[in-house]
Scaffold this active site. Structure first.
Site, PDB file in Angstrom:
ATOM      1  CD1 TRP A 266      -2.243  -2.234   1.570  1.00  0.00           C
ATOM      2  CD2 TRP A 266      -3.031  -1.063  -0.162  1.00  0.00           C
ATOM      3  NE1 TRP A 266      -3.278  -2.953   1.001  1.00  0.00           N
ATOM      4  CE2 TRP A 266      -3.780  -2.261  -0.050  1.00  0.00           C
ATOM      5  CE3 TRP A 266      -3.345  -0.174  -1.189  1.00  0.00           C
ATOM      6  CZ2 TRP A 266      -4.821  -2.588  -0.931  1.00  0.00           C
ATOM      7  CZ3 TRP A 266      -4.391  -0.506  -2.073  1.00  0.00           C
ATOM      8  CH2 TRP A 266      -5.104  -1.685  -1.932  1.00  0.00           C
TER       9      TRP A 266
ATOM     10  CG  ASP B  66      -3.269   4.077   4.004  1.00  0.00           C
ATOM     11  OD1 ASP B  66      -4.348   3.913   4.623  1.00  0.00           O
ATOM     12  OD2 ASP B  66      -2.981   3.464   2.958  1.00  0.00           O
TER      13      ASP B  66
ATOM     14  CE  LYS C 211      -8.753  -3.263   4.631  1.00  0.00           C
ATOM     15  NZ  LYS C 211      -8.579  -2.556   3.378  1.00  0.00           N
TER      16      LYS C 211
HETATM   17  C1  LIG Z   1      -3.453   0.191   4.079  1.00  0.00           C
HETATM   18  C2  LIG Z   1      -4.399   0.314   2.924  1.00  0.00           C
HETATM   19  N1  LIG Z   1      -4.339   1.415   2.149  1.00  0.00           N
HETATM   20  C3  LIG Z   1      -5.157   1.587   1.096  1.00  0.00           C
HETATM   21  C4  LIG Z   1      -6.092   0.631   0.770  1.00  0.00           C
HETATM   22  C5  LIG Z   1      -6.997   0.881  -0.393  1.00  0.00           C
HETATM   23  O1  LIG Z   1      -8.215   1.249   0.119  1.00  0.00           O
HETATM   24  P1  LIG Z   1      -9.493   1.582  -0.771  1.00  0.00           P
HETATM   25  O2  LIG Z   1      -9.899   0.310  -1.420  1.00  0.00           O
HETATM   26  O3  LIG Z   1     -10.457   2.087   0.261  1.00  0.00           O
HETATM   27  O4  LIG Z   1      -9.104   2.625  -1.740  1.00  0.00           O
HETATM   28  C6  LIG Z   1      -6.213  -0.512   1.548  1.00  0.00           C
HETATM   29  C7  LIG Z   1      -7.207  -1.542   1.212  1.00  0.00           C
HETATM   30  O5  LIG Z   1      -7.148  -2.672   1.597  1.00  0.00           O
HETATM   31  C8  LIG Z   1      -5.337  -0.680   2.644  1.00  0.00           C
HETATM   32  O6  LIG Z   1      -5.412  -1.772   3.406  1.00  0.00           O
END
Ligand SMILES: Cc1ncc(COP(=O)(O)O)c(C=O)c1O
Length: 324
Positions: free
Chosen positions: A66, A136, A160
Site C-alpha cells: 500500500w 494511511d 475494515k
Molecule cells: C493500508 C491500505 N491502504 C489503502 C487501501 C486501499 O483502500 P481503498 O480500497 O479504500 O481505496 C487498503 C485496502 O485494503 C489498505 O489496506
C-alpha cells in the site's frame, strides 16, 4: 437509505457520529474530521494535492504494497523522496528510524502504519519534527488508542474497522487546510469539505450512519483501550500457534507483526488449496493470502470475535495433525 443529508435527522446523526469518533480517538479541537468518498486510494492523490501547494516535495516510507501505491500516485504531483524502505527485506519489517533520510524541506512525510497485505505494523510513531506526518491507517484505525496530535493527517478507508465500504475518514490538522496546489479540484480539497461539514455534495449517507453505529458499539465495548486488549489477545494467541508449529510460519520481525492482519504460510505450498477448501467448509472464510505474499492471511479486525480466532487455531492444529 433515502434520508436526505439536509434533513435534521441526518444532520443530528452525522454530528453524533463525529462526536463519538472524537471521543473514541480523543481528537484534539484543532483537527477537522471529514467523512468523504473515494477510498484510501483517492487519498493517495488528495494528500499531495492538498499539501504540496507550498513545496512540491514529500518524503515517503516504503513498507510494502500500500505504501508503494501511495508513492506511485504521489509522483504525479511532485518530487518524492523515499526516506526509507524495507523492499530489500521483502517487506517483512519496518525500516529502523535512525536510518531514515528525511528532507528538511518536505511538505510532509507519508507512511503506512499497518501494511494490510504484508502484516507489518509500526510499533512506534515516527517523530518528524515540524514536518507534518501523514498516515494511511486504513487497516489499523480504531484498533487501539492513538495520539492524534502526533499527526498532520490521518486517513482510512472505512471498510475494515469503521463501517461499510463507500466512506473514507480523514482527520486533518487545521493549519494544513491552506496549502493545496492550485490545480486541486474542488471536491478533492480538504478545506472545502471542512467548511461544508463534509456535505459539499451528497455524502455516503448510509455508510456514515452505519459508521456511527460502529462508533457506539466501540464505546459499549469499553472504547479503544478495551479494543486494544482484545486485539492484542487475539493476535498473540494466533502468532503463538504459528510460532509453536513447524508446519506454519510468519516471516515478519516479531515486534513489528500486525495486530490486525496475520499472514502465514504452510510448510508445503501444495497444501494451500486443501487448507482453503477445508477451512471454508469449517466456516472460516477469507483466509487466502494476497498473491504478493502467498499462503494465508487472517484479518482479525475489531469485528472478528475472539471465538473466531480460537476456532481458526483449533482448525490449524487439526489440519497440521492430518497433513503435517
Ligand atoms: C493500508 C491500505 N491502504 C489503502 C487501501 C486501499 O483502500 P481503498 O480500497 O479504500 O481505496 C487498503 C485496502 O485494503 C489498505 O489496506
Amino acid at each position: 437509505m433515502e434520508c436526505s443529508h439536509r434533513s435534521p435527522d441526518f444532520m443530528e446523526m452525522a454530528a453524533t457520529a463525529e462526536a463519538d469518533l472524537r471521543e473514541l480517538l480523543k481528537i484534539p479541537d484543532n483537527y477537522k474530521v471529514l467523512f468523504l468518498q473515494g477510498g484510501a486510494t483517492l487519498q493517495f492523490a488528495m494528500a499531495p494535492l492538498n499539501l504540496m501547494g507550498k513545496s512540491a516535495k514529500a518524503d515517503y516510507v516504503n513498507t510494502g504494497h500500500w505504501s508503494s501505491k501511495a508513492i506511485s500516485e504521489a509522483k504525479r504531483f511532485g518530487e518524492i523522496n523515499i526516506a526509507a524502505s524495507s523492499e530489500a527485506e521483502n517487506y517483512t519489517c519496518v525500516p529502523a528510524f535512525e536510518y531514515w533520510k528525511l528532507s528538511a524541506d518536505a511538505a510532509y512525510v507519508h507512511y503506512t502504519p499497518n501494511e494490510t497485505i504484508g502484516g507489518v505494523e509500526f510499533p512506534f510513531i515516527p517523530d518528524t519534527g515540524d514536518v507534518p506526518l501523514v498516515a494511511d491507517m486504513s487497516s489499523n484505525i480504531l484498533s487501539a488508542p492513538l495520539d492524534v496530535s502526533r499527526f498532520g493527517i490521518i486517513y482510512a478507508g472505512a471498510q475494515k474497522n469503521i463501517g461499510p465500504a463507500g466512506l473514507t475518514l480523514v482527520i486533518v490538522r487545521d493549519d494544513l487546510l491552506n496549502q493545496a496546489m492550485p490545480q486541486c479540484p474542488t471536491l478533492m480539497n480538504y478545506a472545502n469539505h471542512a467548511e461544508r461539514d463534509s456535505m459539499l455534495n451528497t455524502p455516503p449517507t448510509l455508510a456514515w450512519y452505519l459508521a456511527g453505529l460502529v462508533f457506539k458499539w466501540l464505546k459499549r465495548q469499553g472504547g479503544l483501550e478495551a479494543m486494544a486488549r482484545i486485539n492484542r489477545r487475539k493476535a498473540d494467541k494466533l502468532y503463538q500457534a504459528i510460532d509453536q508449529s513447524s508446519f506454519y510460519s510468519n516471516k515478519v520481525t516479531v515486534e513489528q507483526r500486525s495486530c490486525m492482519n496475520v499472514p502465514f504460510i504452510l510448510a508445503d505450498d501444495a497444501l494451500n488449496s486443501v487448507f482453503l477448501a477445508e477451512s471454508k467448509a469449517a466456516g472460516l472464510l477469507n483466509l487466502k493470502g494476497h498473491k504478493a505474499v502467498g499462503g494465508m492471511r487472517a484479518s482479525i479486525y475489531n469485528a472478528v470475535p475472539e471465538a473466531a480466532v480460537d476456532a481458526l487455531i483449533d482448525f490449524m492444529a487439526d489440519f497440521e495433525q492430518r497433513n503435517g
